[in-house]
Design an enzyme around this catalytic site. Structure first.
Site, PDB file in Angstrom:
ATOM      1  N   SER A   1      34.595  38.911  38.495  1.00 33.44           N
ATOM      2  CA  SER A   1      34.984  40.142  39.179  1.00 33.44           C
ATOM      3  C   SER A   1      36.511  40.277  39.213  1.00 33.44           C
ATOM      4  O   SER A   1      37.146  40.280  38.156  1.00 33.44           O
ATOM      5  CB  SER A   1      34.358  40.190  40.575  1.00 33.44           C
ATOM      6  OG  SER A   1      34.430  41.487  41.119  1.00 33.44           O
TER       7      SER A   1
ATOM      8  N   HIS B   1      25.798  42.242  40.084  1.00 35.75           N
ATOM      9  CA  HIS B   1      27.140  41.681  40.107  1.00 35.75           C
ATOM     10  C   HIS B   1      27.146  40.325  40.810  1.00 35.75           C
ATOM     11  O   HIS B   1      26.573  40.175  41.891  1.00 35.75           O
ATOM     12  CB  HIS B   1      28.060  42.661  40.839  1.00 35.75           C
ATOM     13  CG  HIS B   1      29.512  42.327  40.760  1.00 35.75           C
ATOM     14  ND1 HIS B   1      30.229  42.451  39.601  1.00 35.75           N
ATOM     15  CD2 HIS B   1      30.399  41.886  41.700  1.00 35.75           C
ATOM     16  CE1 HIS B   1      31.489  42.115  39.820  1.00 35.75           C
ATOM     17  NE2 HIS B   1      31.612  41.757  41.079  1.00 35.75           N
TER      18      HIS B   1
ATOM     19  N   GLU C   1      25.229  45.756  37.324  1.00 28.60           N
ATOM     20  CA  GLU C   1      26.438  45.502  38.114  1.00 28.60           C
ATOM     21  C   GLU C   1      26.473  46.315  39.406  1.00 28.60           C
ATOM     22  O   GLU C   1      26.802  45.817  40.476  1.00 28.60           O
ATOM     23  CB  GLU C   1      27.686  45.833  37.283  1.00 28.60           C
ATOM     24  CG  GLU C   1      27.922  44.943  36.087  1.00 28.60           C
ATOM     25  CD  GLU C   1      28.563  43.613  36.441  1.00 28.60           C
ATOM     26  OE1 GLU C   1      28.710  43.317  37.639  1.00 28.60           O
ATOM     27  OE2 GLU C   1      28.896  42.864  35.514  1.00 28.60           O
TER      28      GLU C   1
END
Length: 503
Positions: free
Chosen positions: A194, A411, A318
Site C-alpha cells: 500500500s 487490499h 482492492e
C-alpha cells in the site's frame, strides 16, 4: 533467563533477544529523535552511546491516531515524535555467508501504521529463505508528509518529504551496519504494501537512494500519488487554517504547538480534501524539484528512476476493504462521477462501459479500487519494463470466509501469505470456513518467488518478465496461473487518466 546477543554497530553496542529459531533486535535508532529543534527537519545522525543499549522491546510508533497503532485485540503502541527506529530479524543458526536483506516498509496511507505489528517481524520469511528482514518506522501524516517548508524562517527552516528522507536514512543505516548482523549490504531488497509499496516506487525516483537497495517489490501501490509543489503549499495552508495558526506566525505555531494538535489539524484537513476531491490524496510525497525531482510514475516512465529489478502487483478486489471499513476512496457512483468530472468528463463513459453492471455497488467498488491501485500500477509496469526487469502479478486468492464477508481478495490480504502467517490468529480466521490448503499453496508461491527475487534479482523461472508486448502476469491463486494482458479492455479504458489537483 533471557538469552541475548550483542552487536557492535557504528553508533554503539545493541543487545537483542536470542530465541530458539530467530534473533531479534527491536527499535534500533537510525536517526536522531526529530524533536525540539529537529521537528520538521531532515533526519540527523544518531548520537553515539557508550555501554550497551537494550533492544529487546519496542519503543514508540510514529505520531498518528491511536487506532492506527493497534498491535493486538486491546493493545496499542504508544506514539511519539521520537520514533525513528527499525527492527532486525534473522535466523538463529549461523549462515555460510552474508544473508540477503529484505527491508519492509509498512502501509497505512502515510497516516497510520507501525513496524511493531507482529506480522511484520518477518520471522517465517527469514527462516524459509535464510534471509534477514528489517522493518522500519518513518514519520507519518503531519510530521512526515505535509510540506510546511514555505512557512519556515532563515533561523528555523522546515524541510519537505520528511517521511521519504527517513526511509533513505534507514537504508543508509542498513548500508553501514547490516553486515555486523550477518546481512549482505550489497544485496538489499526493499518491499512494501500500500503506502509502503508507494514508498518503494518513490525511492526508485529519489536520487539520494541510489545504491542503497538493489531490487524492489511493490504490493498494491497507489502508484501515482504525488503532490505538485503548488498543491502541497495549498494543502499546508489549509492545515494551518485548521490549526488556527496565522500564516505570518506559522513557524512559531508549528514549533510550539503540541504534536497531537498538529496531527489532529492535518487529519481533519485531509478528510475534507478527500471529500472535496475524490481521487486526490494529499498526504504523500511532494515533487519539490530537489529531493524528489519528478513524481515516481513520471520518473519511472522516463527511465529516470533507479534501474533495478522490480516486482509489482495488485489484488483483484482492492476496493472492497475500503468500501466496508475505511470509506474514503472513490468507490461509489457519486464520488466516481466527481472524480471523472475533474479528470476530464470524456473518460467517464469510456471507463464505466468497461465495468458491466455499473453503477451497481459491486462494479463501483471494483472500479474505485482499480482506479487507485491497478490503473497506475500498469503504468509503472509499462514504464519500468522498458528499462529494467519487471515482474507483474495479481492476487486472486480469497478463502470462503473473505468471500462471505464480501471483500474477496481485497487490499492487504496478501500480507498473510507473504509473511507466512497461516497459523497466526488472523490466518486461522481467514480459513475458518475452509481454504487452508489453498492458503498454504499461495504462501509457498509468494515466499518462494519473493525469496528467489531477493537472492538473485529474478523470481522462480516459471514467472516470465513483463513486457509491453505480452504483458505476462502471474495470477496468484489456487492454482496459480499465467495470464497475458489481463483485463485488457479495462486497461485501455483507463489509459490517460490522471489524479485531480487541489489548486
Amino acid at each position: 533467563m533471557v538469552a541475548t546477543i550483542d552487536i557492535e554497530t557504528a553508533d554503539g553496542v545493541v543487545r537483542g533477544h536470542r530465541g530458539r529459531r530467530v534473533v531479534r533486535w527491536r527499535s534500533l535508532p537510525y536517526a536522531a529523535p526529530p524533536v525540539g529543534d529537529l521537528r520538521f527537519r531532515a533526519p540527523q545522525p544518531v548520537r553515539p552511546w557508550t555501554g550497551v543499549r537494550t533492544a529487546t522491546e519496542f519503543g514508540f510508533a510514529s505520531m498518528q491516531h491511536r487506532a492506527g497503532a493497534r498491535i493486538g485485540p486491546r493493545a496499542y503502541q504508544p506514539t511519539s515524535e521520537d520514533s525513528l527506529t527499525l527492527n532486525v530479524t534473522a535466523p538463529a543458526t549461523p549462515s555460510a555467508g552474508p544473508r540477503p536483506v529484505l527491508v519492509f516498509i509498512h502501509g497505512g496511507g502515510y497516516l497510520i501504521g507501525t513496524s511493531a505489528l507482529a506480522l511484520y517481524s518477518g520471522a517465517r520469511l527469514a527462516l524459509r529463505g535464510d534471509a534477514m528482514v528489517v522493518s522500519l518506522n518513518y514519520r507519518l501524516g503531519a510530521f512526515g508528509y505535509v510540506d510546511f517548508s514555505a512557512f519556515g524562517t532563515p533561523q528555523r527552516p522546515f524541510d519537505a518529504n520528511l517521511g521519504l528522507r527517513d526511509q533513505v536514512a534507514a537504508l543508509e543505516w542498513v548500508r553501514r551496519n547490516i553486515a555486523e548482523f550477518g546481512g549482505d549490504p550489497d544485496n538489499v531488497t526493499i518491499f512494501g504494501e500500500s503506502a509502503g509499496a508507494h514508498a518503494v516506487l518513490a525511492l526508485l525516483a529519489t536520487p539520494a537512494a541510489s545504491g542503497l537497495f538493489h531490487r524492489g517489490i511493490a504490493q498494491s501501490p497507489p502508484a501515482d500519488w504525488a503532490l505538485s509543489a503548488e498543491d502541497a503549499a495549498a494543502f499546508a495552508r489549509r492545515c494551518l487554517d485548521t490549526l488556527g495558526a496565522d500564516p505570518a506566525d506559522a513557524a512559531r505555531a508549528l514549533i510550539e504547538a503540541p504534536a497531537n494538535d498538529i496531527r489532529r489539524a492535518v487529519d481533519r484537513t485531509s478528510n475534507v480534501v478527500l471529500s472535496e476531491r475524490p481521487g486526490l490524496f494529499p498526504i504523500c510525497p511532494v515533487v519539490d524539484g530537489d529531493y524528489l525531482p519528478r513524481s515516481p510514475v513520471d520518473a519511472i516512465s522516463a527511465g529516470a528512476a533507479h534501474r533495478v529489478p522490480l516486482v509489482i502487483g495488485t489484488n483483484r478486489d482492492e476496493g472492497a476493504l475500503f468500501a466496508r471499513f475505511a470509506d474514503k476512496l472513490p468507490t461509489n457512483p457519486r464520488r466516481l462521477h466527481a472524480m471523472f468530472a475533474r479528470a476530464g468528463g470524456e473518460f467517464e463513459a469510456r471507463v464505466t462501459a468497461a465495468y458491466p453492471g455499473y453503477p451497481q455497488p459491486r462494479a463501483a467498488v471494483r472500479m474505485g479500487g482499480d482506479y487507485v491501485f491497478w490503473r497506475p500500477s500498469v503504468t509503472v509496469m509499462e514504464g519500468h519494463s522498458r528499462h529494467a526487469p519487471t515482474y507483474a502479478y495479481r492476487y486472486d486468492f480469497a478463502p470462503r470466509a473473505l468471500r462471505l464477508a464480501g471483500v474477496g481478495a481485497t487490499h492487504a490480504s496478501e500480507l498473510i501469505p507473504v509473511f507466512g502467517a497461516a497459523d497466526s490468529p488472523i490466518g486461522r480466521a481467514f480459513t475458518a470456513a475452509g481454504g487452508r490448503r489453498g492458503l498454504l499453496a499461495v504462501t509457498e508461491q509468494f515466499q518462494d518467488n519473493w525469496l528467489s527475487f531477493a537472492r538473485t534479482g529474478a523470481p522462480l523461472p516459471s514467472w516470465p518478465a513483463y513486457t509491453e508486448d505480452a504483458r505476462t502476469t502471474l495470477v496468484i491463486d489456487d492454482p496459480t496461473r499465467l495470464e497475458h494482458d489481463p483485463d485488457r479492455a479495462k486497461r485501455l479504458a483507463w489509459h490517460g487518466i490522471r489524479v485531480p489537483t487541489l489548486t
